[in-house]
Design a protein around this motif. Structure first.
Motif, PDB file in Angstrom:
ATOM      1  N   GLY A 148       5.778  14.333  -2.468  1.00 59.45           N
ATOM      2  CA  GLY A 148       5.817  14.589  -1.034  1.00 59.45           C
ATOM      3  C   GLY A 148       4.889  13.760  -0.183  1.00 59.45           C
ATOM      4  O   GLY A 148       5.080  13.687   1.038  1.00 59.45           O
ATOM      5  N   ILE A 149       3.891  13.099  -0.754  1.00 56.10           N
ATOM      6  CA  ILE A 149       2.853  12.499   0.070  1.00 56.10           C
ATOM      7  C   ILE A 149       3.377  11.332   0.910  1.00 56.10           C
ATOM      8  O   ILE A 149       3.034  11.210   2.102  1.00 56.10           O
ATOM      9  CB  ILE A 149       1.641  12.070  -0.791  1.00 56.10           C
ATOM     10  CG1 ILE A 149       0.445  11.726   0.107  1.00 56.10           C
ATOM     11  CG2 ILE A 149       1.989  10.930  -1.732  1.00 56.10           C
ATOM     12  CD1 ILE A 149      -0.851  11.518  -0.662  1.00 56.10           C
ATOM     13  N   ALA A 150       4.211  10.468   0.326  1.00 55.86           N
ATOM     14  CA  ALA A 150       4.723   9.322   1.076  1.00 55.86           C
ATOM     15  C   ALA A 150       5.673   9.776   2.181  1.00 55.86           C
ATOM     16  O   ALA A 150       5.679   9.210   3.282  1.00 55.86           O
ATOM     17  CB  ALA A 150       5.429   8.351   0.135  1.00 55.86           C
ATOM     18  N   SER A 151       6.464  10.801   1.902  1.00 59.65           N
ATOM     19  CA  SER A 151       7.381  11.327   2.911  1.00 59.65           C
ATOM     20  C   SER A 151       6.623  11.972   4.063  1.00 59.65           C
ATOM     21  O   SER A 151       6.924  11.730   5.241  1.00 59.65           O
ATOM     22  CB  SER A 151       8.323  12.353   2.277  1.00 59.65           C
ATOM     23  OG  SER A 151       9.053  11.790   1.216  1.00 59.65           O
ATOM     24  N   VAL A 152       5.643  12.796   3.735  1.00 67.38           N
ATOM     25  CA  VAL A 152       4.853  13.475   4.760  1.00 67.38           C
ATOM     26  C   VAL A 152       4.120  12.468   5.642  1.00 67.38           C
ATOM     27  O   VAL A 152       4.065  12.620   6.869  1.00 67.38           O
ATOM     28  CB  VAL A 152       3.867  14.460   4.099  1.00 67.38           C
ATOM     29  CG1 VAL A 152       2.742  14.832   5.044  1.00 67.38           C
ATOM     30  CG2 VAL A 152       4.608  15.711   3.631  1.00 67.38           C
ATOM     31  N   GLU A 153       3.563  11.440   5.025  1.00 72.34           N
ATOM     32  CA  GLU A 153       2.841  10.425   5.796  1.00 72.34           C
ATOM     33  C   GLU A 153       3.765   9.725   6.790  1.00 72.34           C
ATOM     34  O   GLU A 153       3.414   9.523   7.952  1.00 72.34           O
ATOM     35  CB  GLU A 153       2.204   9.402   4.854  1.00 72.34           C
ATOM     36  CG  GLU A 153       1.392   8.333   5.548  1.00 72.34           C
ATOM     37  CD  GLU A 153       0.020   8.803   5.995  1.00 72.34           C
ATOM     38  OE1 GLU A 153      -0.753   7.969   6.484  1.00 72.34           O
ATOM     39  OE2 GLU A 153      -0.275  10.011   5.847  1.00 72.34           O
ATOM     40  N   ALA A 154       4.955   9.356   6.340  1.00 71.97           N
ATOM     41  CA  ALA A 154       5.901   8.673   7.217  1.00 71.97           C
ATOM     42  C   ALA A 154       6.364   9.585   8.354  1.00 71.97           C
ATOM     43  O   ALA A 154       6.440   9.158   9.516  1.00 71.97           O
ATOM     44  CB  ALA A 154       7.098   8.183   6.408  1.00 71.97           C
ATOM     45  N   ALA A 160      12.280   1.160  -4.255  1.00 79.28           N
ATOM     46  CA  ALA A 160      13.230   0.814  -3.201  1.00 79.28           C
ATOM     47  C   ALA A 160      12.910   1.569  -1.916  1.00 79.28           C
ATOM     48  O   ALA A 160      12.995   1.006  -0.814  1.00 79.28           O
ATOM     49  CB  ALA A 160      14.652   1.132  -3.652  1.00 79.28           C
ATOM     50  N   GLY A 161      12.514   2.826  -2.056  1.00 81.18           N
ATOM     51  CA  GLY A 161      12.200   3.630  -0.877  1.00 81.18           C
ATOM     52  C   GLY A 161      10.799   3.407  -0.349  1.00 81.18           C
ATOM     53  O   GLY A 161      10.592   3.267   0.864  1.00 81.18           O
ATOM     54  N   SER A 162       9.809   3.335  -1.238  1.00 84.99           N
ATOM     55  CA  SER A 162       8.426   3.222  -0.776  1.00 84.99           C
ATOM     56  C   SER A 162       8.156   1.864  -0.139  1.00 84.99           C
ATOM     57  O   SER A 162       7.526   1.771   0.927  1.00 84.99           O
ATOM     58  CB  SER A 162       7.456   3.466  -1.935  1.00 84.99           C
ATOM     59  OG  SER A 162       7.663   2.553  -2.985  1.00 84.99           O
ATOM     60  N   GLY A 163       8.629   0.780  -0.766  1.00 85.42           N
ATOM     61  CA  GLY A 163       8.454  -0.539  -0.167  1.00 85.42           C
ATOM     62  C   GLY A 163       9.174  -0.654   1.159  1.00 85.42           C
ATOM     63  O   GLY A 163       8.662  -1.251   2.115  1.00 85.42           O
ATOM     64  N   PHE A 164      10.362  -0.091   1.220  1.00 83.29           N
ATOM     65  CA  PHE A 164      11.136  -0.082   2.461  1.00 83.29           C
ATOM     66  C   PHE A 164      10.363   0.629   3.579  1.00 83.29           C
ATOM     67  O   PHE A 164      10.245   0.114   4.693  1.00 83.29           O
ATOM     68  CB  PHE A 164      12.471   0.625   2.218  1.00 83.29           C
ATOM     69  CG  PHE A 164      13.275   0.900   3.460  1.00 83.29           C
ATOM     70  CD1 PHE A 164      14.071  -0.092   4.000  1.00 83.29           C
ATOM     71  CD2 PHE A 164      13.235   2.150   4.070  1.00 83.29           C
ATOM     72  CE1 PHE A 164      14.816   0.159   5.143  1.00 83.29           C
ATOM     73  CE2 PHE A 164      13.971   2.396   5.212  1.00 83.29           C
ATOM     74  CZ  PHE A 164      14.769   1.410   5.755  1.00 83.29           C
ATOM     75  N   LEU A 165       9.823   1.805   3.283  1.00 79.02           N
ATOM     76  CA  LEU A 165       9.063   2.536   4.303  1.00 79.02           C
ATOM     77  C   LEU A 165       7.854   1.735   4.772  1.00 79.02           C
ATOM     78  O   LEU A 165       7.547   1.683   5.962  1.00 79.02           O
ATOM     79  CB  LEU A 165       8.609   3.890   3.754  1.00 79.02           C
ATOM     80  CG  LEU A 165       9.638   5.003   3.724  1.00 79.02           C
ATOM     81  CD1 LEU A 165       9.022   6.279   3.132  1.00 79.02           C
ATOM     82  CD2 LEU A 165      10.191   5.288   5.111  1.00 79.02           C
ATOM     83  N   LEU A 208       0.836  -1.205   0.000  1.00 80.38           N
ATOM     84  CA  LEU A 208       0.000   0.000   0.000  1.00 80.38           C
ATOM     85  C   LEU A 208       0.867   1.250   0.000  1.00 80.38           C
ATOM     86  O   LEU A 208       0.503   2.267  -0.602  1.00 80.38           O
ATOM     87  CB  LEU A 208      -0.994  -0.007   1.159  1.00 80.38           C
ATOM     88  CG  LEU A 208      -0.551   0.313   2.584  1.00 80.38           C
ATOM     89  CD1 LEU A 208      -0.480   1.822   2.855  1.00 80.38           C
ATOM     90  CD2 LEU A 208      -1.533  -0.316   3.587  1.00 80.38           C
ATOM     91  N   TYR A 209       2.026   1.168   0.655  1.00 80.20           N
ATOM     92  CA  TYR A 209       2.911   2.336   0.642  1.00 80.20           C
ATOM     93  C   TYR A 209       3.465   2.576  -0.756  1.00 80.20           C
ATOM     94  O   TYR A 209       3.623   3.719  -1.193  1.00 80.20           O
ATOM     95  CB  TYR A 209       4.047   2.178   1.663  1.00 80.20           C
ATOM     96  CG  TYR A 209       4.281   3.461   2.417  1.00 80.20           C
ATOM     97  CD1 TYR A 209       5.147   4.421   1.938  1.00 80.20           C
ATOM     98  CD2 TYR A 209       3.576   3.747   3.584  1.00 80.20           C
ATOM     99  CE1 TYR A 209       5.342   5.618   2.602  1.00 80.20           C
ATOM    100  CE2 TYR A 209       3.752   4.929   4.247  1.00 80.20           C
ATOM    101  CZ  TYR A 209       4.637   5.870   3.758  1.00 80.20           C
ATOM    102  OH  TYR A 209       4.813   7.060   4.413  1.00 80.20           O
ATOM    103  N   ASN A 210       3.724   1.491  -1.450  1.00 75.85           N
ATOM    104  CA  ASN A 210       4.166   1.603  -2.839  1.00 75.85           C
ATOM    105  C   ASN A 210       3.062   2.226  -3.699  1.00 75.85           C
ATOM    106  O   ASN A 210       3.306   3.118  -4.517  1.00 75.85           O
ATOM    107  CB  ASN A 210       4.537   0.211  -3.352  1.00 75.85           C
ATOM    108  CG  ASN A 210       5.286   0.255  -4.671  1.00 75.85           C
ATOM    109  OD1 ASN A 210       5.377   1.291  -5.311  1.00 75.85           O
ATOM    110  ND2 ASN A 210       5.804  -0.884  -5.072  1.00 75.85           N
TER     111      ASN A 210
END
Length: 338
Positions: free
Chosen positions: A158-164, A212-217, A149-151
């Protein structure tokens, strides 16, 4: 003091490394070129999420040596995080079949659960549930869903970064206020790693995160939530509330696409946040609204669970109902009109 120095170093490492990755991507023409399923219109370098991965994972052994993290928790984060990030990196640079990606996702989840001890007992409307082996299976599915879902939700600037960042710092605040100070360090370090990347990813983005970043988060946030649940079952509800924007949008979108018979592993732009960004003519308004929802709706409800012992399941329902209304209002999972 040494531990907090390490935490702030993570921010600067991520910041500088993301800039370096951007220059490398530009030099090698590693660009995300817009297509019919994209939410952006300008070719943009990709792969910046590697800075988050390296910034976060590189300091975990140091923090474990300093006594800030347990080694079992450290191994859970290192193994699952590095494996999922590597799989995402390979997929970013050359397509990997969906079935092999899914296998890798479950292997990463199983690794993390082995070191965490599986799924702890849950609190549900005042009852404590120990699901045994079924719980471990559900926990693996939960981690794989969080990863994916993060992917899916990493589709606008910015949305994935802000959410994390909102989820991690919100959890840190509630840990501090609720007497769970021993849990603060890992989400704080992750927030700092993401903040360094966000400088380059804030709308308009100068580099994208990549798989690589979104799945990791996704998997790291899932692991953080399960680790917290081992300290107190109510803390799992806290994380589920704090991540509500992503969970509701992604889950409703997936269910609607499944019911319609779509190939859910194919790229699309039918999430509510994507419809909203097209409706408002840009990414920034949506990213800012997500930030506001996190701070002024979800965080207070999560605080009710930690500070005033509100039932976690009830708080989650209250948190999700307006999010579900918004997701329906912005056509989550619907076909885009021509």
């Amino acid at each position: 003091m040494a531990i907090f120095f390490v935490v702030f170093v993570v921010f600067f490492v991520s910041l500088v490394l993301t800039g370096g990755l951007r220059r490398y991507a530009l030099a090698r023409s590693l660009m995300d070129v817009p297509n019919a399923r994209s939410s952006h219109s300008v070719p943009t370098p990709r792969g910046g999420g590697v800075a988050i991965v390296l910034g976060f994972l590189s300091v975990l052994p140091i923090l474990a040596f300093l006594g800030g993290l347990s080694w079992t928790f450290t191994w859970a984060l290192l193994g699952a995080g590095s494996g999922i990030a590597l799989l995402g990196f390979l997929d970013d640079h050359g397509h990997i079949a969906a079935r092999w990606r899914l296998l890798g996702h479950f292997l990463g989840a199983i690794w993390a659960l082995f070191w965490l001890g599986g799924l702890p007992a849950l609190e549900l409307f005042g009852f404590v549930l120990d699901l045994g082996w079924l719980g471990h299976v559900l926990a693996a599915i939960y981690l794989v869903w969080m990863l994916n879902l993060y992917n899916f939700m990493d589709g606008i600037d910015g949305i994935a970064s802000v959410e994390a960042i909102c989820a991690c710092l919100g959890a840190c605040l509630l840990y501090w206020l609720g007497g769970f100070e021993n849990l603060i360090l890992a989400p704080l370090v992750l927030a700092m790693a993401v903040a360094g990347f966000l400088y380059w990813n804030f709308p308009p983005a100068r580099i994208f995160m990549g798989d690589a970043g979104s799945g990791f988060l996704g998997i790291i946030l899932g692991v953080l939530s399960l680790q917290a649940a081992w300290s107190s079952p109510k803390l799992l509800w806290v994380w589920l509330i704090l991540l509500g924007v992503f969970i509701v949008d992604a889950t409703l979108t997936l269910l609607r696409r499944l019911l319609r018979g779509d190939k859910v592993y194919e790229a699309h732009r039918s999430h509510a946040y994507q419809f909203a960004s097209r409706h408002y003519g840009g990414h920034l308004p949506v990213t800012l609204v997500v930030t506001a929802i996190n701070l002024f709706w979800l965080l207070p409800l999560a605080a009710c669970v930690v500070l005033w012992n509100m039932d976690g399941a009830l708080a989650l329902i209250l948190a999700y109902v307006p999010l579900l209304v918004l997701a329906v209002r912005f056509h989550a999972g619907e076909l885009e009109k021509a």
